[in-house]
Design an enzyme around this catalytic site. Structure first.
Site, PDB file in Angstrom:
ATOM      1  N   CYS A  14      20.794  19.244  21.653  1.00  0.00           N
ATOM      2  CA  CYS A  14      22.177  18.531  21.822  1.00  0.00           C
ATOM      3  C   CYS A  14      23.028  19.499  22.696  1.00  0.00           C
ATOM      4  O   CYS A  14      23.937  19.026  23.405  1.00  0.00           O
ATOM      5  CB  CYS A  14      22.561  17.926  20.629  1.00  0.00           C
ATOM      6  N   ARG A  33      18.117   9.879  21.417  1.00  0.00           N
ATOM      7  CA  ARG A  33      18.626  10.112  22.591  1.00  0.00           C
ATOM      8  C   ARG A  33      18.883   8.725  23.484  1.00  0.00           C
ATOM      9  O   ARG A  33      18.026   8.631  24.402  1.00  0.00           O
ATOM     10  CB  ARG A  33      18.204  11.443  23.471  1.00  0.00           C
TER      11      ARG A  33
END
Ligand code: BEZ
Length: 242
Positions: free
Chosen positions: A55, A138
């Site tokens: 991330c 995601r």
């Protein structure tokens, strides 16, 4: 997960749907989504958790590319199932401490939604229980200036996104809208585009015979034409709305 909870995970917006509306607290204040983004393209994306490596690499890349998206009239909005103070501390760490692949001192200026209640994640199908019941996958939603979802992409927790592809998706959507064409595999601005299939046999034959200016046919149903790269790039920069 307990029996019955499954229904809370099944809201899955689809391409062509109006983007589900919500209000949320973000690192840039409260947002009213997608209402306040009317007239802009917006990429709403989720990440699994703050203070995690994949991330972090994604946020640095998005922050570095934010201007490229802005030039295409596209705003970015992130989300994870973390609280506001976690978001703030993580983004501060990214700016002050992380250097990665030549990127450093990057300020994330776009809003990052806090979603501890998971309400937004559930509304957008970002929670996919086979992958995780507590972390969003995601997800990427590309939403047009009228608030319509135009592209959805999901990646698993372990895989960082390809941000050149996200930019290409936006370029291709805007090109398709502006020129009433489709874009072939791996298309990039400057590559040939696909013209709509001829509405009549006569037009199809003229095309096949090479009589339609600038159009090349590989068969009656598969015809392409060139659009100059500069023309594409200038047009998609200018076109705010569909
Ligand atoms: C990461 O961003 O590194 C990550 C987050 C959740 C699960 C796996 C990886």
């Amino acid at each position: 997960m307990e029996t019955g909870d499954e229904t809370k995970f099944v809201s899955m917006p689809r391409i062509g749907d109006k983007a589900p509306a919500f209000k949320a607290v973000t690192t840039q204040g409260e947002i009213d989504f997608p209402g306040q983004y009317a007239g802009s393209w917006v990429i709403l994306f989720s990440h699994p958790a703050d203070f995690t490596p994949v991330c972090t690499s994604e946020f640095m890349t998005f922050a570095q590319m934010e201007n490229q998206f802005a030039e295409l009239n596209c705003k970015l909005v992130g989300l994870s199932i973390d609280g506001l103070y976690s978001h703030i501390a993580w983004l501060r760490t990214i700016k002050e401490k992380i250097e990665y692949k030549g990127m450093k001192n990057l300020e994330v200026k776009f809003p990052l939604i806090e979603d501890v209640s998971m309400e937004v994640a559930k509304l957008y199908g970002m929670l996919q229980p086979g992958e995780s019941t507590t972390k969003a996958v995601r997800a990427v939603f590309v939403i047009d200036p009228k608030g319509i979802i135009r592209t959805i992409i999901y990646y698993p927790l372990s895989m960082g996104r390809n941000f050149d592809e996200l930019l290409r998706v936006l370029q291709a959507l805007k090109t398709a809208d502006a020129f009433s064409v489709a874009t072939p595999a791996d298309w990039r601005p400057g590559d040939d585009v696909i013209v709509p299939t001829a509405g009549s046999c006569g037009v199809a034959k003229e095309r096949m015979d090479g009589k339609e200016k600038d159009v090349t046919c590989h068969d009656w149903f598969f015809c392409t034409k060139k659009i100059d790269k500069e023309k594409v790039l200038n047009t998609i920069k200018k076109t705010a709305a569909k």
